[in-house]
Design a protein around this motif. Structure first.
Motif, PDB file in Angstrom:
ATOM      1  N   UNK A 170      71.878  67.480  83.038  1.00 31.67           N
ATOM      2  CA  UNK A 170      71.651  66.691  84.253  1.00 31.67           C
ATOM      3  C   UNK A 170      70.166  66.323  84.320  1.00 31.67           C
ATOM      4  N   UNK A 171      69.906  65.033  84.313  1.00 31.92           N
ATOM      5  CA  UNK A 171      68.538  64.522  84.363  1.00 31.92           C
ATOM      6  C   UNK A 171      68.197  64.205  85.821  1.00 31.92           C
ATOM      7  N   UNK A 172      67.314  64.988  86.420  1.00 35.01           N
ATOM      8  CA  UNK A 172      66.967  64.829  87.827  1.00 35.01           C
ATOM      9  C   UNK A 172      65.763  63.898  88.021  1.00 35.01           C
ATOM     10  N   UNK A 173      64.629  64.300  87.505  1.00 35.98           N
ATOM     11  CA  UNK A 173      63.385  63.543  87.704  1.00 35.98           C
ATOM     12  C   UNK A 173      63.096  62.782  86.425  1.00 35.98           C
ATOM     13  N   UNK A 174      63.367  61.476  86.474  1.00 35.81           N
ATOM     14  CA  UNK A 174      63.239  60.602  85.321  1.00 35.81           C
ATOM     15  C   UNK A 174      62.667  59.265  85.780  1.00 35.81           C
ATOM     16  N   UNK A 175      62.158  58.449  84.855  1.00 36.40           N
ATOM     17  CA  UNK A 175      61.620  57.146  85.256  1.00 36.40           C
ATOM     18  C   UNK A 175      62.639  56.243  85.946  1.00 36.40           C
ATOM     19  N   UNK A 176      63.919  56.413  85.614  1.00 43.18           N
ATOM     20  CA  UNK A 176      64.938  55.547  86.226  1.00 43.18           C
ATOM     21  C   UNK A 176      65.558  56.141  87.484  1.00 43.18           C
ATOM     22  N   UNK A 269      54.580  60.267  76.942  1.00 48.35           N
ATOM     23  CA  UNK A 269      55.796  59.465  76.908  1.00 48.35           C
ATOM     24  C   UNK A 269      56.871  60.120  77.757  1.00 48.35           C
ATOM     25  N   UNK A 270      57.470  59.348  78.672  1.00 46.48           N
ATOM     26  CA  UNK A 270      58.518  59.883  79.531  1.00 46.48           C
ATOM     27  C   UNK A 270      59.918  59.527  79.038  1.00 46.48           C
ATOM     28  N   UNK A 271      60.014  58.936  77.846  1.00 48.24           N
ATOM     29  CA  UNK A 271      61.323  58.596  77.302  1.00 48.24           C
ATOM     30  C   UNK A 271      62.021  59.856  76.811  1.00 48.24           C
ATOM     31  N   UNK A 272      63.206  60.132  77.349  1.00 49.93           N
ATOM     32  CA  UNK A 272      63.924  61.365  77.025  1.00 49.93           C
ATOM     33  C   UNK A 272      64.226  61.472  75.533  1.00 49.93           C
ATOM     34  N   UNK A 273      64.482  60.350  74.878  1.00 47.46           N
ATOM     35  CA  UNK A 273      64.887  60.362  73.465  1.00 47.46           C
ATOM     36  C   UNK A 273      63.706  60.318  72.496  1.00 47.46           C
ATOM     37  N   UNK A 274      62.479  60.360  73.009  1.00 50.95           N
ATOM     38  CA  UNK A 274      61.301  60.326  72.137  1.00 50.95           C
ATOM     39  C   UNK A 274      61.098  61.712  71.525  1.00 50.95           C
ATOM     40  N   UNK A 275      61.625  61.907  70.322  1.00 53.19           N
ATOM     41  CA  UNK A 275      61.539  63.216  69.671  1.00 53.19           C
ATOM     42  C   UNK A 275      61.589  63.041  68.156  1.00 53.19           C
ATOM     43  N   UNK A 276      61.132  64.070  67.469  1.00 54.74           N
ATOM     44  CA  UNK A 276      61.129  64.082  66.006  1.00 54.74           C
ATOM     45  C   UNK A 276      62.104  65.155  65.546  1.00 54.74           C
ATOM     46  N   UNK A 277      63.248  64.773  64.989  1.00 51.69           N
ATOM     47  CA  UNK A 277      64.270  65.747  64.616  1.00 51.69           C
ATOM     48  C   UNK A 277      63.782  66.727  63.557  1.00 51.69           C
ATOM     49  N   UNK A 278      64.303  67.951  63.646  1.00 49.77           N
ATOM     50  CA  UNK A 278      64.048  68.982  62.638  1.00 49.77           C
ATOM     51  C   UNK A 278      65.412  69.465  62.140  1.00 49.77           C
ATOM     52  N   UNK A 279      65.982  68.819  61.136  1.00 51.82           N
ATOM     53  CA  UNK A 279      67.315  69.188  60.653  1.00 51.82           C
ATOM     54  C   UNK A 279      67.392  70.662  60.267  1.00 51.82           C
TER      55      UNK A 279
END
Length: 284
Positions: A170-176, A269-279
């Protein structure tokens, strides 16, 4: 009568990843684990030098508690240059911001914008006190205070029972959803039988993160994994304890039972999907 009791747990300095490789268990816990968040009759605050995030809790008993000026910020009042996120994980209560009352039942959230001078916390029932989890980050512009109900949060269903990570985000406090500057905040709940969160894991070099683990039986623990992807370490975390996760660190966990956690991030960056995966196959 309002109490202004505040106990600062600690002020945490930032650590270079090359130094963390050499830390023993106690040093890791001293730098990255916050063991006491909810203390009856107190506001507890920890100031982290990772993106200047403040993590804490307000647990009002018979008397309300106020958010007093906080020495590490060097400002005349707490939110003079900051914004605040609040999620209640305890009994019903309310938050009063400059005379405006916001009722906050369990698992609802409140965003408080830059410039609010008087913030207080009250429990509806001292025998079942509210537990207001607090996160705060620097802000550069004013934004309206706003309630975000659990039912109104952006909701995602991820994972599966086959990989033991079926969960609801659940995303509560977000830019949108709010006028937040840089603070983002939400909650993840794992289904019964699921124990892994955020796996495959990731880093996000443009922001830090803080985790509050809760809804965990006192007899159980979460193994929280941190460190660079090729230099992982772990911390044993109990119910209602929090983790400070640096920008260079993975942050995932596996519990001895299912649990919930509140996550909060601050940075560029406030973008939730801004991440660098670590497989998984690259982790060490």
């Amino acid at each position: 009568m309002t109490s202004t009791a505040t106990k600062t747990i600690d002020e945490r300095q930032a650590a270079h990843p090359r130094d963390v490789k050499r830390y023993d268990t106690q040093t890791l816990r001293e730098d990255f684990l916050i063991e006491r968040i909810f203390v009856p009759g107190e506001v507890t605050l920890t100031y982290s030098h990772y993106d200047r995030m403040i993590v804490g809790g307000a647990t009002p008993a018979a008397k309300p508690l106020t958010l007093a000026p906080f020495a590490p910020t060097g400002t005349p009042f707490f939110l003079a240059r900051r914004e605040l996120g609040v999620i209640n994980i305890g009994g019903a209560g309310h938050v009063t911001v400059d005379g405006e009352r916001f009722d906050l039942p369990t698992l609802d959230a409140l965003y408080v914008g830059l410039g609010a001078k008087d913030v207080s916390f009250t429990s509806a029932d001292a025998a079942n006190p509210a537990k207001f989890y607090l996160t705060s980050a620097p802000a550069h512009r004013e934004a309206p205070h706003q309630i975000i109900r659990q039912s109104d949060a952006n909701t995602l269903h991820l994972g599966s029972s086959e990989t033991s990570n079926k969960r609801t985000i659940r995303q509560y406090i977000m830019p949108n959803t709010t006028g937040t500057n840089q603070l983002v905040m939400g909650m993840t709940a794992l289904d019964t039988g699921s124990v892994w969160n955020s796996m495959p894991c990731h880093t996000h070099t443009r922001r830090m993160e803080a985790y509050l683990y809760f809804n965990l039986d006192p007899a159980h623990r979460v193994f929280h994994f941190m460190g660079e992807p090729t230099e992982t370490r772990h911390l044993l975390v109990a119910n209602e304890q929090a983790i400070i996760a640096p920008n260079w660190s993975v942050h995932c966990g596996c519990g001895t039972s299912n649990y919930s956690f509140v996550w909060a991030m601050a940075g560029d960056n406030v973008e939730f999907t801004d991440m660098d995966p670590a497989p998984v196959e690259t982790l060490r």
